[in-house]
Scaffold this active site. Structure first.
Site, PDB file in Angstrom:
ATOM      1  N   SER A 117       0.832  -1.209   0.000  1.00 56.38           N
ATOM      2  CA  SER A 117       0.000   0.000   0.000  1.00 56.38           C
ATOM      3  C   SER A 117       0.863   1.254   0.000  1.00 56.38           C
ATOM      4  CB  SER A 117      -0.870  -0.020   1.258  1.00 56.38           C
ATOM      5  OG  SER A 117      -1.425   1.245   1.495  1.00 56.38           O
ATOM      6  N   TYR A 141      -1.462   0.043  10.090  1.00 53.00           N
ATOM      7  CA  TYR A 141      -1.732  -0.632   8.813  1.00 53.00           C
ATOM      8  C   TYR A 141      -0.508  -0.543   7.890  1.00 53.00           C
ATOM      9  CZ  TYR A 141      -3.651  -1.222   4.099  1.00 53.00           C
ATOM     10  OH  TYR A 141      -3.857  -1.614   2.799  1.00 53.00           O
ATOM     11  N   LYS A 145       2.257  -3.540   6.465  1.00 51.07           N
ATOM     12  CA  LYS A 145       2.571  -3.796   5.046  1.00 51.07           C
ATOM     13  C   LYS A 145       4.086  -3.707   4.835  1.00 51.07           C
ATOM     14  CE  LYS A 145      -1.560  -4.463   3.456  1.00 51.07           C
ATOM     15  NZ  LYS A 145      -1.956  -5.720   2.815  1.00 51.07           N
TER      16      LYS A 145
HETATM   17  N1  LIG Z   1      -8.712  -1.174  -1.650  1.00 48.72           N
HETATM   18  C1  LIG Z   1      -7.662  -0.342  -1.691  1.00 48.72           C
HETATM   19  O1  LIG Z   1      -7.775   0.824  -2.106  1.00 48.72           O
HETATM   20  C2  LIG Z   1      -6.304  -0.814  -1.236  1.00 48.72           C
HETATM   21  C3  LIG Z   1      -5.235   0.104  -1.243  1.00 48.72           C
HETATM   22  C4  LIG Z   1      -3.974  -0.335  -0.850  1.00 48.72           C
HETATM   23  C5  LIG Z   1      -3.777  -1.664  -0.483  1.00 48.72           C
HETATM   24  N2  LIG Z   1      -4.811  -2.521  -0.452  1.00 48.72           N
HETATM   25  C6  LIG Z   1      -4.586  -3.915  -0.038  1.00 48.72           C
HETATM   26  O2  LIG Z   1      -5.145  -4.775  -1.013  1.00 48.72           O
HETATM   27  C7  LIG Z   1      -5.669  -5.955  -0.419  1.00 48.72           C
HETATM   28  C8  LIG Z   1      -7.128  -6.110  -0.805  1.00 48.72           C
HETATM   29  O3  LIG Z   1      -7.858  -4.958  -0.388  1.00 48.72           O
HETATM   30  P1  LIG Z   1      -9.443  -4.949  -0.500  1.00 48.72           P
HETATM   31  O4  LIG Z   1      -9.878  -3.545  -0.550  1.00 48.72           O
HETATM   32  O5  LIG Z   1      -9.850  -5.902  -1.563  1.00 48.72           O
HETATM   33  O6  LIG Z   1      -9.822  -5.554   0.937  1.00 48.72           O
HETATM   34  P2  LIG Z   1     -11.094  -6.448   1.324  1.00 48.72           P
HETATM   35  O7  LIG Z   1     -11.288  -6.258   2.799  1.00 48.72           O
HETATM   36  O8  LIG Z   1     -12.226  -6.185   0.412  1.00 48.72           O
HETATM   37  O9  LIG Z   1     -10.573  -7.924   1.049  1.00 48.72           O
HETATM   38  C9  LIG Z   1      -9.750  -8.631   1.937  1.00 48.72           C
HETATM   39  C10 LIG Z   1     -10.210 -10.080   1.917  1.00 48.72           C
HETATM   40  O10 LIG Z   1      -9.326 -10.854   2.732  1.00 48.72           O
HETATM   41  C11 LIG Z   1     -10.105 -11.732   3.529  1.00 48.72           C
HETATM   42  N3  LIG Z   1      -9.292 -12.014   4.722  1.00 48.72           N
HETATM   43  C12 LIG Z   1      -8.872 -11.134   5.671  1.00 48.72           C
HETATM   44  N4  LIG Z   1      -8.127 -11.758   6.575  1.00 48.72           N
HETATM   45  C13 LIG Z   1      -8.055 -13.065   6.211  1.00 48.72           C
HETATM   46  C14 LIG Z   1      -7.426 -14.217   6.760  1.00 48.72           C
HETATM   47  N5  LIG Z   1      -6.725 -14.150   7.894  1.00 48.72           N
HETATM   48  N6  LIG Z   1      -7.541 -15.398   6.107  1.00 48.72           N
HETATM   49  C15 LIG Z   1      -8.264 -15.479   4.959  1.00 48.72           C
HETATM   50  N7  LIG Z   1      -8.901 -14.430   4.392  1.00 48.72           N
HETATM   51  C16 LIG Z   1      -8.790 -13.234   5.021  1.00 48.72           C
HETATM   52  C17 LIG Z   1     -11.393 -10.989   3.819  1.00 48.72           C
HETATM   53  O11 LIG Z   1     -12.472 -11.842   4.148  1.00 48.72           O
HETATM   54  C18 LIG Z   1     -11.619 -10.266   2.490  1.00 48.72           C
HETATM   55  O12 LIG Z   1     -12.373 -11.061   1.598  1.00 48.72           O
HETATM   56  C19 LIG Z   1      -5.431  -5.807   1.086  1.00 48.72           C
HETATM   57  O13 LIG Z   1      -4.249  -6.472   1.414  1.00 48.72           O
HETATM   58  C20 LIG Z   1      -5.268  -4.304   1.255  1.00 48.72           C
HETATM   59  O14 LIG Z   1      -4.475  -4.013   2.381  1.00 48.72           O
HETATM   60  C21 LIG Z   1      -6.087  -2.126  -0.815  1.00 48.72           C
END
Ligand SMILES: NC(=O)c1ccc[n+]([C@@H]2O[C@H](COP(=O)([O-])OP(=O)(O)OC[C@H]3O[C@@H](n4cnc5c(N)ncnc54)[C@H](O)[C@@H]3O)[C@@H](O)[C@H]2O)c1
Length: 326
Positions: A117, A141, A145
């Site tokens: 991130s 957070y 990462k």
């Molecule tokens: N959405 C954004 O703008 C953004 C920006 C920067 C980084 N990220 C990173 O991208 C990734 C996806 O983000 P997102 O927005 O899709 O998040 P999200 O919360 O929609 O998806 C995360 C998924 O991981 C699953 N999960 C969480 N912990 C778990 C575990 N211990 N075991 C199994 N499954 C687990 C959750 O049920 C969920 O389906 C994350 O790592 C997030 O930190 C997202």
């Protein structure tokens, strides 16, 4: 390739899993459904409900499906929550991820794409932010990462795990079937659209006294499909790359006010905008330099025009007014 996608029921993971399936990879979707949605799982992927901290289960799944690569999206991802409950974030994003990495090392699965991130940078000293910008997270957070990015360098040296850490800026937009549905929703675009289609149309901007042209924060939005493409390109090049870190951003920023205006134009609804206070830890400008990703992986964002992002999210939200619950 046989690919394990952790967090495949979440926002970015579901879109990426669907793209991998479309490109004829065999996908095992692994998710504990703590924040994801069953309805977001792609039909032609095998779903396993499990936690990444469960090493024995992961080992069984990886062996059974002869997993060759992992795309690791699963994480706790609500920034504000991380300041209130850092333990949850260290447990899920660091400890459970290290357990996953242990499985990879043991089974000699040597390809990993990691969802990092822009939060690793903290308050930027200069923009656009290149990958060589100093890292100094301002919340747990971002710290978690960064901890994994750093661990990946050692796991590469010791266990030959090739990896790409993709530092996303703001993921946004939707595909025809898959969109953004976080609970609670903290991301700008779904909140704006919920306000636009909601009864009051009221929306709060967090501060308009930033040193930016219109006083509101400036952010870099990337369409979730372009993020998925970055993952797939990185996966294809991984054995050549070895160990890499890439920003995934457009290199172009839009102010919150500009996004509000574009949402009003596209939805045809006037928002009742209230000006609130700054949120602690919100940098004025977060814009990526995405030159490295374009140069090394020939990444070409095709969907990330702001109006296209908003239109796609708008179509999805009109089809799913209650998110995946509907
Ligand atoms: N959405 C954004 O703008 C953004 C920006 C920067 C980084 N990220 C990173 O991208 C990734 C996806 O983000 P997102 O927005 O899709 O998040 P999200 O919360 O929609 O998806 C995360 C998924 O991981 C699953 N999960 C969480 N912990 C778990 C575990 N211990 N075991 C199994 N499954 C687990 C959750 O049920 C969920 O389906 C994350 O790592 C997030 O930190 C997202």
């Amino acid at each position: 390739m046989n690919i394990l996608v952790t967090g495949a029921a979440g926002y970015v993971g579901s879109v990426c899993a669907a793209e991998l399936v479309r490109q004829r990879h065999c996908v095992v979707a692994y998710d504990n459904l703590s924040a994801g949605h069953r309805q977001a799982l792609v039909d032609r992927a095998e779903f396993v409900r499990g936690d990444i901290a469960d090493a024995e289960k992961l080992k069984r799944v990886c062996k059974k499906h002869q997993i060759q690569a992992v795309m690791h999206f699963a994480a706790s991802a609500l920034v504000e929550e991380s300041t209130r409950n850092p333990h949850l974030f260290y447990r899920n994003n660091v400890s459970a991820t290290l357990s996953l990495l242990g499985v990879l090392a043991e089974l000699k699965i040597r390809k990993l794409i990691f969802s990092s991130s822009a939060a690793v940078y903290g308050e930027p000293k200069s923009v656009p932010i290149g990958e060589d910008h100093p890292v100094c997270p301002v919340n747990p957070y971002g710290e978690t990462k960064l901890a994994i990015e750093r661990a990946l360098a050692w796991y590469h040296a010791a266990y030959q795990i090739d990896s790409a850490s993709l530092r996303y800026f703001n993921a946004a937009g939707a595909t025809r079937d898959l969109g953004e549905d976080h609970r609670p929703e903290t991301h700008l675009l779904p909140r704006l659209l919920a306000a636009a289609f909601g009864p009051t149309g009221s929306f709060e901007i967090y501060g308009d006294d930033y040193p930016t042209p219109d006083g509101t924060c400036v952010r870099d939005f990337v369409h979730v499909l372009d993020i998925a493409q970055a993952h797939i390109l990185a996966l294809h090049c991984l054995s050549k790359l070895g160990l890499r870190i890439y920003n995934v951003g457009l290199g172009k920023g839009y102010s919150i006010r500009a996004v509000v205006k574009a949402v009003e134009e596209i939805t045809g609804r006037k928002l009742d905008v209230r000006m609130g206070r700054r949120r602690p830890g919100d940098p004025a400008v977060l814009v990526a330099s995405a030159r490295k990703l374009r140069r090394e992986l020939r990444w070409e964002p095709r969907q990330s025009d702001l109006r296209n992002i908003i239109r796609s999210a708008c179509v999805w939200m009109q089809k799913h007014p209650k998110g995946y619950r509907a």
